[in-house]
Motif scaffolding. Structure first.
Motif, PDB file in Angstrom:
ATOM      1  N   ASP A   1      39.656   3.142 -13.482  1.00  0.00           N
ATOM      2  CA  ASP A   1      40.665   4.153 -13.090  1.00  0.00           C
ATOM      3  C   ASP A   1      42.083   3.609 -13.172  1.00  0.00           C
ATOM      4  N   ILE A   2      42.981   4.452 -13.583  1.00  0.00           N
ATOM      5  CA  ILE A   2      44.405   4.125 -13.560  1.00  0.00           C
ATOM      6  C   ILE A   2      45.178   5.381 -13.175  1.00  0.00           C
ATOM      7  N   GLU A   3      46.029   5.219 -12.170  1.00  0.00           N
ATOM      8  CA  GLU A   3      46.804   6.362 -11.692  1.00  0.00           C
ATOM      9  C   GLU A   3      48.193   6.312 -12.326  1.00  0.00           C
ATOM     10  N   VAL A   4      48.604   7.410 -12.893  1.00  0.00           N
ATOM     11  CA  VAL A   4      49.990   7.494 -13.402  1.00  0.00           C
ATOM     12  C   VAL A   4      50.806   8.229 -12.337  1.00  0.00           C
ATOM     13  N   THR A   5      51.876   7.560 -11.914  1.00  0.00           N
ATOM     14  CA  THR A   5      52.615   8.025 -10.738  1.00  0.00           C
ATOM     15  C   THR A   5      54.116   7.810 -10.938  1.00  0.00           C
ATOM     16  N   ASP A   6      54.918   8.441 -10.067  1.00  0.00           N
ATOM     17  CA  ASP A   6      56.371   8.211 -10.086  1.00  0.00           C
ATOM     18  C   ASP A   6      56.764   7.034  -9.210  1.00  0.00           C
ATOM     19  N   ALA A   7      55.872   6.633  -8.310  1.00  0.00           N
ATOM     20  CA  ALA A   7      56.215   5.578  -7.355  1.00  0.00           C
ATOM     21  C   ALA A   7      55.003   4.713  -7.092  1.00  0.00           C
ATOM     22  N   LEU A   8      55.207   3.385  -7.294  1.00  0.00           N
ATOM     23  CA  LEU A   8      54.108   2.463  -6.981  1.00  0.00           C
ATOM     24  C   LEU A   8      54.039   2.259  -5.470  1.00  0.00           C
ATOM     25  N   THR A   9      52.846   1.835  -4.990  1.00  0.00           N
ATOM     26  CA  THR A   9      52.768   1.394  -3.597  1.00  0.00           C
ATOM     27  C   THR A   9      53.474   0.043  -3.503  1.00  0.00           C
ATOM     28  N   ILE A  10      53.867  -0.343  -2.295  1.00  0.00           N
ATOM     29  CA  ILE A  10      54.552  -1.632  -2.110  1.00  0.00           C
ATOM     30  C   ILE A  10      53.650  -2.779  -2.566  1.00  0.00           C
ATOM     31  N   LYS A  11      52.369  -2.705  -2.215  1.00  0.00           N
ATOM     32  CA  LYS A  11      51.424  -3.763  -2.599  1.00  0.00           C
ATOM     33  C   LYS A  11      51.393  -3.950  -4.115  1.00  0.00           C
ATOM     34  N   THR A  12      51.251  -2.806  -4.839  1.00  0.00           N
ATOM     35  CA  THR A  12      51.167  -2.881  -6.301  1.00  0.00           C
ATOM     36  C   THR A  12      52.464  -3.400  -6.893  1.00  0.00           C
ATOM     37  N   ALA A  13      53.601  -2.910  -6.337  1.00  0.00           N
ATOM     38  CA  ALA A  13      54.904  -3.346  -6.862  1.00  0.00           C
ATOM     39  C   ALA A  13      55.099  -4.849  -6.660  1.00  0.00           C
ATOM     40  N   ILE A  14      54.786  -5.353  -5.463  1.00  0.00           N
ATOM     41  CA  ILE A  14      54.999  -6.787  -5.183  1.00  0.00           C
ATOM     42  C   ILE A  14      54.067  -7.645  -6.053  1.00  0.00           C
ATOM     43  N   ALA A  15      52.827  -7.192  -6.254  1.00  0.00           N
ATOM     44  CA  ALA A  15      51.883  -7.969  -7.068  1.00  0.00           C
ATOM     45  C   ALA A  15      52.358  -8.090  -8.514  1.00  0.00           C
ATOM     46  N   HIS A  16      53.176  -7.145  -8.973  1.00  0.00           N
ATOM     47  CA  HIS A  16      53.662  -7.176 -10.353  1.00  0.00           C
ATOM     48  C   HIS A  16      55.158  -7.461 -10.459  1.00  0.00           C
ATOM     49  N   LEU A  17      55.700  -7.924  -9.347  1.00  0.00           N
ATOM     50  CA  LEU A  17      57.147  -8.163  -9.293  1.00  0.00           C
ATOM     51  C   LEU A  17      57.535  -9.398 -10.106  1.00  0.00           C
ATOM     52  N   VAL A  18      58.608  -9.251 -10.867  1.00  0.00           N
ATOM     53  CA  VAL A  18      59.233 -10.417 -11.507  1.00  0.00           C
ATOM     54  C   VAL A  18      60.554 -10.635 -10.772  1.00  0.00           C
ATOM     55  N   PRO A  19      60.594 -11.599  -9.823  1.00  0.00           N
ATOM     56  CA  PRO A  19      61.801 -11.762  -8.985  1.00  0.00           C
ATOM     57  C   PRO A  19      63.027 -12.087  -9.832  1.00  0.00           C
ATOM     58  N   ARG A  20      64.129 -11.572  -9.393  1.00  0.00           N
ATOM     59  CA  ARG A  20      65.389 -11.821 -10.102  1.00  0.00           C
ATOM     60  C   ARG A  20      65.693 -13.314 -10.066  1.00  0.00           C
ATOM     61  N   VAL A  21      66.421 -13.738 -11.096  1.00  0.00           N
ATOM     62  CA  VAL A  21      66.877 -15.131 -11.137  1.00  0.00           C
ATOM     63  C   VAL A  21      68.392 -15.078 -10.949  1.00  0.00           C
ATOM     64  N   GLY A  22      68.853 -15.502  -9.782  1.00  0.00           N
ATOM     65  CA  GLY A  22      70.277 -15.398  -9.482  1.00  0.00           C
ATOM     66  C   GLY A  22      70.590 -14.025  -8.913  1.00  0.00           C
ATOM     67  N   ASP A  23      71.712 -13.905  -8.226  1.00  0.00           N
ATOM     68  CA  ASP A  23      72.028 -12.693  -7.469  1.00  0.00           C
ATOM     69  C   ASP A  23      72.528 -11.554  -8.341  1.00  0.00           C
ATOM     70  N   ASP A  24      72.992 -11.886  -9.584  1.00  0.00           N
ATOM     71  CA  ASP A  24      73.600 -10.836 -10.401  1.00  0.00           C
ATOM     72  C   ASP A  24      72.582 -10.056 -11.217  1.00  0.00           C
ATOM     73  N   LEU A  25      71.292 -10.488 -11.222  1.00  0.00           N
ATOM     74  CA  LEU A  25      70.272  -9.774 -11.983  1.00  0.00           C
ATOM     75  C   LEU A  25      69.418  -8.927 -11.041  1.00  0.00           C
ATOM     76  N   ASP A  26      68.701  -7.960 -11.650  1.00  0.00           N
ATOM     77  CA  ASP A  26      67.813  -7.115 -10.845  1.00  0.00           C
ATOM     78  C   ASP A  26      66.386  -7.647 -10.917  1.00  0.00           C
ATOM     79  N   ASP A  27      65.621  -7.321  -9.867  1.00  0.00           N
ATOM     80  CA  ASP A  27      64.177  -7.558  -9.932  1.00  0.00           C
ATOM     81  C   ASP A  27      63.601  -6.595 -10.963  1.00  0.00           C
ATOM     82  N   THR A  28      62.546  -7.042 -11.638  1.00  0.00           N
ATOM     83  CA  THR A  28      61.845  -6.117 -12.538  1.00  0.00           C
ATOM     84  C   THR A  28      60.350  -6.120 -12.186  1.00  0.00           C
ATOM     85  N   ILE A  29      59.660  -5.217 -12.803  1.00  0.00           N
ATOM     86  CA  ILE A  29      58.212  -5.091 -12.579  1.00  0.00           C
ATOM     87  C   ILE A  29      57.523  -5.260 -13.934  1.00  0.00           C
ATOM     88  N   ASP A  30      56.488  -6.053 -13.952  1.00  0.00           N
ATOM     89  CA  ASP A  30      55.673  -6.182 -15.164  1.00  0.00           C
ATOM     90  C   ASP A  30      54.213  -5.891 -14.787  1.00  0.00           C
TER      91      ASP A  30
END
Ligand SMILES: [Ca+2]
Ligand SMILES: [Ca+2]
Ligand SMILES: [Ca+2]
Ligand SMILES: [Ca+2]
Length: 519
Positions: free
Chosen positions: A415-444
């Motif tokens: 199963d895979i859900e297509v959604t407008d908003a991930l849950t916090i758990k899913t987002a954090i598990a796929h988080l690519v933390p920003r490097v330095g303060d001027d960049l944004d976090d991304t999700i992969d």
């Protein structure tokens, strides 16, 4: 030698002669089917036969039979066929020369109508004896002196009967033998002195059931071929085949084709019964056991996320583990319409994009693991315009091999859900933390569902600063969620699975987390 020349009517006349001869020939071949049974014993017998009638074969002289088959203190029984007339008779000869005196009583049931005593030895002169016969029942009692014998012939029996003798061997008999086959060297079937003896005849010989199984070592989910071609009917043909594949006594399939296939879902020893029915409605059966092994092949899919936003890409891994050599191996994955696939690792298999199929040209050897990895991109919002989000989609697949022949669904994530908003758990598990303060976090979404130390550290910052988590439509992490994220990270648990029942570490004091143990 001259060849016979046929005139204009020669051939038809020969055919008529052949037709007239046929019944006799057919009779000689199809002489019926005879058995003797006692208790659990049932033996097919062949009537002894000779050109004369039963009385002449009994050959009574001086109140003794002279068949050459007499045995002292033994009850000798057999069926006898007069080959000149086809008439069938039942012989009973009690004792013989060198035997002791004796008395015997037989009760009879199932005596066919029209059957009488063809020989009475020696009821007409021995006042001690009783001879009563009113088909279907009768009673005979004999008495003979030392060195003498008695007996009877009962007939004609016809071709379809089941006659029972209830013997009472009072004295003088220590063995019972039923003879079969050649009258000069008959087979001797030993019977006991107490149980009823059933002698049966049928104009139709029952069919014989036999079957073979392929392959030699079948597995679950692999079609097993049952071939009943070796079954036969000695005097006719097989009309149908019935199969009980699971030994529950209920026939599961009936065919006119001797070859069937059956696939077992559960491993174990299966008791398989074949029942064949001949053209006259008689049946024969046989039971074989078939060992079905558990399938030594595991094919499992892992999807890198449970939820995805439109236009994002996630990763799918299919692991094939086999403890059996496999040849002719293929994998087919079925994706929702419009979803794009990009193969990353084909494990030596050839990939066909149009059908999302992989085929291994080489054997997949026992003990090896093949890992197929591909990425999937979800259609964009524009393309998904008719879909109301969130919506659930499925990836399904089939794994197939030619040898051994098998076809199994791919297990694991689907199963895979297509959604407008991930849950916090899913987002954090796929988080690519920003490097330095001027960049944004991304999700992969191609990252695993486990929370690594860097992701956890960044989550702690977000919790501390009430920062919204990306791709969650502004959700922030509260203390309960933070403790849960830490627990997932510490136990190396994928966020789509429940946490282990017994935590491996005390995770209440999240503020003290400095460097989580890497998974
Ligand atoms: Ca007598
Ligand atoms: Ca006698
Ligand atoms: Ca038959
Ligand atoms: Ca059954």
């Amino acid at each position: 030698m001259k060849f016979l020349k046929l005139g204009p009517y020669g051939l038809p006349i020969l055919l008529v002669i052949a037709a007239l001869l046929l019944p006799a020939a057919a009779y000689a071949q199809g002489e019926g089917y005879y058995t003797v049974s006692q208790g659990a014993t049932k033996v097919q017998i062949t009537p002894l036969s000779g050109p004369g009638d039963a009385a002449s074969f009994y050959n009574m002289t001086n109140s003794q039979s002279n068949t050459g088959l007499e045995e002292a203190n033994t009850a000798v029984m057999f069926l006898y066929r007069n080959t000149a007339t086809g008439a069938l008779s039942l012989f009973v000869i009690l004792s013989g020369p060198n035997g002791t005196a004796g008395t015997v009583t037989f009760s009879l049931s199932g005596v066919p109508a029209g059957t009488g005593f063809e020989v009475q030895d020696d009821g007409t002169v021995d006042f001690r004896e009783t001879w009563e016969l009113t088909p279907p029942t009768g009673t005979v009692s004999w008495a003979w002196d030392e060195g003498k014998s008695d007996g009877m012939v009962l007939g004609p029996l016809g071709s379809d009967f089941s006659l029972t003798i209830y013997p009472q061997f009072t004295s003088g008999i220590t063995a019972v033998k039923f003879l079969s086959g050649d009258r000069t060297a008959p087979q001797k079937i030993d019977l006991n002195l107490t149980d009823p003896i059933i002698i049966a005849g049928s104009p139709n010989e029952p069919p014989v059931a036999a079957f073979s199984t392929a392959p030699d070592k079948p597995h679950i989910n692999e079609p097993v071929t049952f071939d009943a071609s070796a079954s036969h009917d000695p005097d006719g043909s097989i009309a149908s085949y019935e199969w009980d594949f699971d030994g529950d006594g209920v026939f599961d399939q009936k065919t006119t084709d001797p070859v069937v296939t059956h696939t077992y879902a559960v491993a174990g020893t299966k008791s398989v019964t074949l029942r064949v029915t001949d053209n006259d409605g008689m049946t024969g059966r046989t039971t074989n056991s078939v060992e079905i092994s558990a399938l030594a092949v595991k094919v499992k899919r892992t999807i890198s996320t449970v939820a995805a936003l439109p236009g994002t890409t996630f990763k799918v891994v299919v692991r094939i583990e086999s403890e059996t050599d496999l040849a002719g191996v293929g994998l087919q994955e079925s994706l929702p319409v419009g979803w794009k696939i990009k193969p990353i690792e084909n494990a030596g298999a050839a990939f066909k994009r149009a059908t999302v199929q992989w085929v291994f040209v080489d054997q997949v050897k026992a003990g090896t693991t093949k890992v197929i990895t591909y990425e999937v991109t979800v259609p964009t919002s524009d393309q998904l315009v008719a879909t109301t989000l969130p919506a659930c989609f499925k990836i399904t697949g089939t794994f197939q091999a030619m040898t051994p022949s098998l076809s199994i669904p791919v297990e694991g994530d689907s199963d895979i859900e297509v959604t407008d908003a991930l849950t916090i758990k899913t987002a954090i598990a796929h988080l690519v933390p920003r490097v330095g303060d001027d960049l944004d976090d991304t999700i992969d979404l191609r990252l695993s569902q486990k929370i690594d130390p860097n992701q956890l550290s960044r989550a702690i910052e977000m919790w501390r600063d009430d920062e919204p988590v990306p791709w969650t439509q502004g959700a922030t992490i509260d203390l309960e969620t933070m403790k849960e994220l830490a627990a997932y990270a510490y136990t190396c648990t994928e966020v789509d699975n429940p946490l282990p029942a017994v935590p491996q570490a005390n995770i209440t004091a999240v503020r003290t987390i400095a460097t989580p143990v890497p998974c």
